[in-house]
Write a protein that holds these residues in place. Structure first.
Motif, PDB file in Angstrom:
ATOM      1  N   VAL A   1    -124.176  70.652 -32.603  1.00 43.13           N
ATOM      2  CA  VAL A   1    -122.736  70.785 -32.387  1.00 43.13           C
ATOM      3  C   VAL A   1    -122.072  71.043 -33.731  1.00 43.13           C
ATOM      4  CG1 VAL A   1    -120.657  69.736 -31.437  1.00 43.13           C
ATOM      5  CG2 VAL A   1    -122.901  69.149 -30.461  1.00 43.13           C
TER       6      VAL A   1
ATOM      7  N   ALA B   1    -118.465  68.906 -35.766  1.00 44.16           N
ATOM      8  CA  ALA B   1    -118.652  67.706 -34.948  1.00 44.16           C
ATOM      9  C   ALA B   1    -118.282  66.407 -35.642  1.00 44.16           C
ATOM     10  CB  ALA B   1    -120.108  67.634 -34.465  1.00 44.16           C
TER      11      ALA B   1
ATOM     12  N   ALA C   1    -120.498  65.707 -28.927  1.00 37.31           N
ATOM     13  CA  ALA C   1    -121.766  65.135 -29.401  1.00 37.31           C
ATOM     14  C   ALA C   1    -122.015  63.782 -28.740  1.00 37.31           C
ATOM     15  CB  ALA C   1    -121.735  64.994 -30.917  1.00 37.31           C
TER      16      ALA C   1
ATOM     17  N   VAL D   1    -128.799  64.626 -31.056  1.00 39.71           N
ATOM     18  CA  VAL D   1    -127.661  65.446 -31.456  1.00 39.71           C
ATOM     19  C   VAL D   1    -127.619  65.651 -32.966  1.00 39.71           C
ATOM     20  CG1 VAL D   1    -125.167  65.696 -31.349  1.00 39.71           C
ATOM     21  CG2 VAL D   1    -126.369  64.511 -29.507  1.00 39.71           C
TER      22      VAL D   1
ATOM     23  N   ILE E   1    -125.127  66.589 -35.826  1.00 39.19           N
ATOM     24  CA  ILE E   1    -123.713  66.672 -36.169  1.00 39.19           C
ATOM     25  C   ILE E   1    -123.594  67.584 -37.389  1.00 39.19           C
ATOM     26  CG2 ILE E   1    -121.674  65.356 -36.847  1.00 39.19           C
ATOM     27  CD1 ILE E   1    -122.747  64.495 -34.159  1.00 39.19           C
TER      28      ILE E   1
ATOM     29  N   ALA F   1    -129.045  60.648 -33.485  1.00 38.92           N
ATOM     30  CA  ALA F   1    -128.175  61.619 -34.152  1.00 38.92           C
ATOM     31  C   ALA F   1    -128.565  61.791 -35.603  1.00 38.92           C
ATOM     32  CB  ALA F   1    -126.716  61.168 -34.057  1.00 38.92           C
TER      33      ALA F   1
END
Length: 263
Positions: A24, A27, A36, A46, A48, A70
């Protein structure tokens, strides 16, 4: 488990993105961060990606604290090498790329077309239009090479379908994003990769809250819904378009604007 943005109703998120990696852009905050978070709650790992590297790191740590897998990476979407590196980062950290949300963008000054600063115009176009092209340029081959299909959502705007006085660069860029989306969708649909765009109306942000009350109320008045949108509401639409629930949706441009463009 989460709640709807406006009613607080509890939603149970199925693990519809389990085993998938999502990149993303933009983000660190706003729509990008809300997206996200939504994808992570659906089971995705995810990435970022943001120009604000510290903000991206802080956002990733916040999501990790919520139990979401993440990682953060610095990204300047106006630089092809930076975009390529961010996509490679996703592959190196999480083993591949399945989903992408190209959200990074800037607003630019409010000036009539005949007075618009050339450098400002170029900055907006480089970020909001070229940045989406560069992102897809490097995302699509990686998603295709994995051989399991995937999906991309490009964040356009209501101004991808209508004009707005004083914003020639932004409007031109967002119209261009819609065209890029349709073209990529036609090229990659047969390969199992769906590309769509969303067109948010004006979304509630801390910056807008700092506006003069009359100006803020004027923006609200442009939306027949009687309010501005929330980042989480846009994130829900994006999540749907990335999910298998939207398996036959490709090359489309979906508005989330409180009926802004209906009048």
């Amino acid at each position: 488990m989460s709640t709807t943005p406006t009613t607080g109703q509890v939603i149970e998120y199925a693990a519809e993105f389990a085993g998938k990696t999502a990149l993303v852009t933009g983000a660190a905050s706003g729509i990008g961060l809300a997206t996200a978070r939504r994808l992570g709650r659906g089971g995705a790992a995810v990435v970022i990606a943001d120009y604000n590297e510290q903000g991206a790191k802080e956002a990733a740590e916040t999501l990790k604290g919520e139990g979401i897998e993440a990682a953060a990476v610095a990204l300047d979407v106006t630089q092809p090498a930076s975009v390529e590196a961010a996509v490679q980062f996703a592959v190196d950290i999480f083993g591949g790329l399945d989903l992408a949300v190209n959200n990074a963008g800037i607003g630019g000054p409010s000036t009539p077309t005949g007075e618009y600063d050339i450098d400002a115009y170029n900055r907006v176009i480089r970020t909001n239009l070229d940045g989406v092209f560069y992102s897809m340029r490097y995302e699509l081959p990686v998603i295709e090479a994995a051989g399991r299909g995937g999906a991309i959502v490009n964040v356009a705007s209501i101004l991808g379908s209508v004009g707005f006085a004083g914003s020639p660069a932004y409007v031109a860029a967002k119209h261009g994003v819609v065209g890029l989306t349709k073209t990529a969708a036609a090229e990659y649909a047969a390969k199992g990769i769906r590309v769509n765009a969303v067109g948010p109306g004006f979304i509630e942000t801390p910056l807008l809250k700092e506006m003069d009350k009359a100006a803020y109320d004027g923006l609200v008045g442009l939306h027949p819904a009687g309010r501005l949108g929330l980042s989480e509401e846009v994130a829900e639409l994006i999540a749907f378009l990335l999910s298998d629930r939207a398996s036959f949706v490709a090359g489309s441009y979906h508005l989330v604007d409180g009926a802004y463009t209906a009048v």
